[in-house]
Design a protein around this motif. Structure first.
Motif, PDB file in Angstrom:
ATOM      1  N   VAL A   1      32.601  11.361   5.186  1.00  8.88           N
ATOM      2  CA  VAL A   1      32.514  12.475   6.142  1.00  8.88           C
ATOM      3  C   VAL A   1      31.758  13.642   5.517  1.00  8.88           C
ATOM      4  O   VAL A   1      30.817  14.184   6.117  1.00  8.88           O
ATOM      5  CB  VAL A   1      33.922  12.921   6.613  1.00  8.88           C
ATOM      6  CG1 VAL A   1      33.829  14.159   7.483  1.00  8.88           C
ATOM      7  CG2 VAL A   1      34.614  11.786   7.369  1.00  8.88           C
ATOM      8  N   THR A   2      32.139  14.022   4.293  1.00  6.51           N
ATOM      9  CA  THR A   2      31.452  15.127   3.602  1.00  6.51           C
ATOM     10  C   THR A   2      30.003  14.752   3.307  1.00  6.51           C
ATOM     11  O   THR A   2      29.094  15.569   3.472  1.00  6.51           O
ATOM     12  CB  THR A   2      32.194  15.507   2.295  1.00  6.51           C
ATOM     13  OG1 THR A   2      33.537  15.841   2.620  1.00  6.51           O
ATOM     14  CG2 THR A   2      31.535  16.680   1.605  1.00  6.51           C
ATOM     15  N   VAL A   3      29.781  13.506   2.894  1.00  6.51           N
ATOM     16  CA  VAL A   3      28.415  13.031   2.629  1.00  6.51           C
ATOM     17  C   VAL A   3      27.569  13.192   3.886  1.00  6.51           C
ATOM     18  O   VAL A   3      26.449  13.709   3.850  1.00  6.51           O
ATOM     19  CB  VAL A   3      28.413  11.559   2.145  1.00  6.51           C
ATOM     20  CG1 VAL A   3      27.017  10.962   2.215  1.00  6.51           C
ATOM     21  CG2 VAL A   3      28.940  11.459   0.725  1.00  6.51           C
ATOM     22  N   GLY A   4      28.116  12.765   5.014  1.00 11.45           N
ATOM     23  CA  GLY A   4      27.400  12.872   6.283  1.00 11.45           C
ATOM     24  C   GLY A   4      27.116  14.309   6.663  1.00 11.45           C
ATOM     25  O   GLY A   4      25.997  14.648   7.075  1.00 11.45           O
ATOM     26  N   ASP A   5      28.143  15.167   6.521  1.00  9.71           N
ATOM     27  CA  ASP A   5      27.976  16.593   6.863  1.00  9.71           C
ATOM     28  C   ASP A   5      26.924  17.255   5.984  1.00  9.71           C
ATOM     29  O   ASP A   5      26.046  17.984   6.469  1.00  9.71           O
ATOM     30  CB  ASP A   5      29.306  17.348   6.728  1.00  9.71           C
ATOM     31  CG  ASP A   5      30.267  17.038   7.867  1.00  9.71           C
ATOM     32  OD1 ASP A   5      29.827  16.396   8.857  1.00  9.71           O
ATOM     33  OD2 ASP A   5      31.448  17.417   7.760  1.00  9.71           O
ATOM     34  N   LEU A   6      27.010  17.018   4.666  1.00  9.69           N
ATOM     35  CA  LEU A   6      26.041  17.623   3.743  1.00  9.69           C
ATOM     36  C   LEU A   6      24.634  17.107   4.024  1.00  9.69           C
ATOM     37  O   LEU A   6      23.675  17.878   4.012  1.00  9.69           O
ATOM     38  CB  LEU A   6      26.440  17.349   2.286  1.00  9.69           C
ATOM     39  CG  LEU A   6      27.641  18.122   1.754  1.00  9.69           C
ATOM     40  CD1 LEU A   6      28.065  17.609   0.384  1.00  9.69           C
ATOM     41  CD2 LEU A   6      27.352  19.612   1.685  1.00  9.69           C
TER      42      LEU A   6
END
Length: 196
Positions: free
Chosen positions: A172-177
């Protein structure tokens, strides 16, 4: 004397130069006319550090003296920036896939995209450093209103967060960043470099 520039033998006729210093001065003067500069000097097989330059200037030029110079031109740097822009553009088109790839267990494909980003970022930092040899070019580069240095200072922590999210497999964080932090900055870099 023998001269190699960027590994290539260069036929040279001395024009009254008697010392290494005389030669380097006239070479640098010619290089400057072609918007180029010397980045590394090797004398008779020994790489000369910046601290050692003064010590070789009075060395007499002899028939067997070998001077090897690494030279970079402004045009080459601009070409390298354009190459980085092209790579960043390609990487940016793949960034949205990373989160999906991770969620579907395709870690290798996700890693390939991230490795491409890391390699291109390393190249970009190197070319940016080299561009500082040409202050008017370095100062001309503005990424979303920021200097190169300000851009790197701001982007570096984002890349660290991205790396940590990857290590902890936080898709999720990878996608957001990828989508909200990295992609817009890559687009800004591409836009800035294409104008050179």
């Amino acid at each position: 004397m023998h001269l190699k520039v960027n590994g290539e033998d260069v036929g040279i006729t001395l024009d009254g130069e008697k010392t290494v210093g005389d030669f380097l001065k006239s070479f640098e003067s010619e290089a400057a006319k072609n918007q180029a500069t010397t980045t590394k000097i090797t004398l008779d097989g020994k790489v000369i550090s910046a601290d050692e330059i003064d010590g070789i200037l009075e060395t007499e030029l002899k028939d067997d003296t070998l001077i090897e110079l690494d030279v970079v031109s402004k045009a080459t740097i601009i070409e390298s920036f354009h190459g980085c822009a092209s790579s960043f553009s390609e990487i940016d088109s793949k960034l949205p896939e990373i989160s999906v790839l991770l969620q579907s267990g395709k870690d290798r494909e996700a890693s390939d995209i991230i490795n491409s980003l890391a390699v291109t970022m390393t190249d970009f930092v190197h070319v940016a450093r080299m561009s500082a040899l040409f202050p008017e070019l370095y100062d001309q580069i503005s990424i979303d209103g920021n200097s190169l240095q300000a851009f790197f200072e701001e982007f570096s922590p984002i890349l660290k967060d991205f790396e940590q999210a990857m290590e902890s497999k936080d898709s999720v964080t990878v996608g957001d960043l990828s989508e909200y932090e990295i992609s817009p900055r890559l687009k800004n870099v591409v836009q800035a470099l294409q104008t050179l």
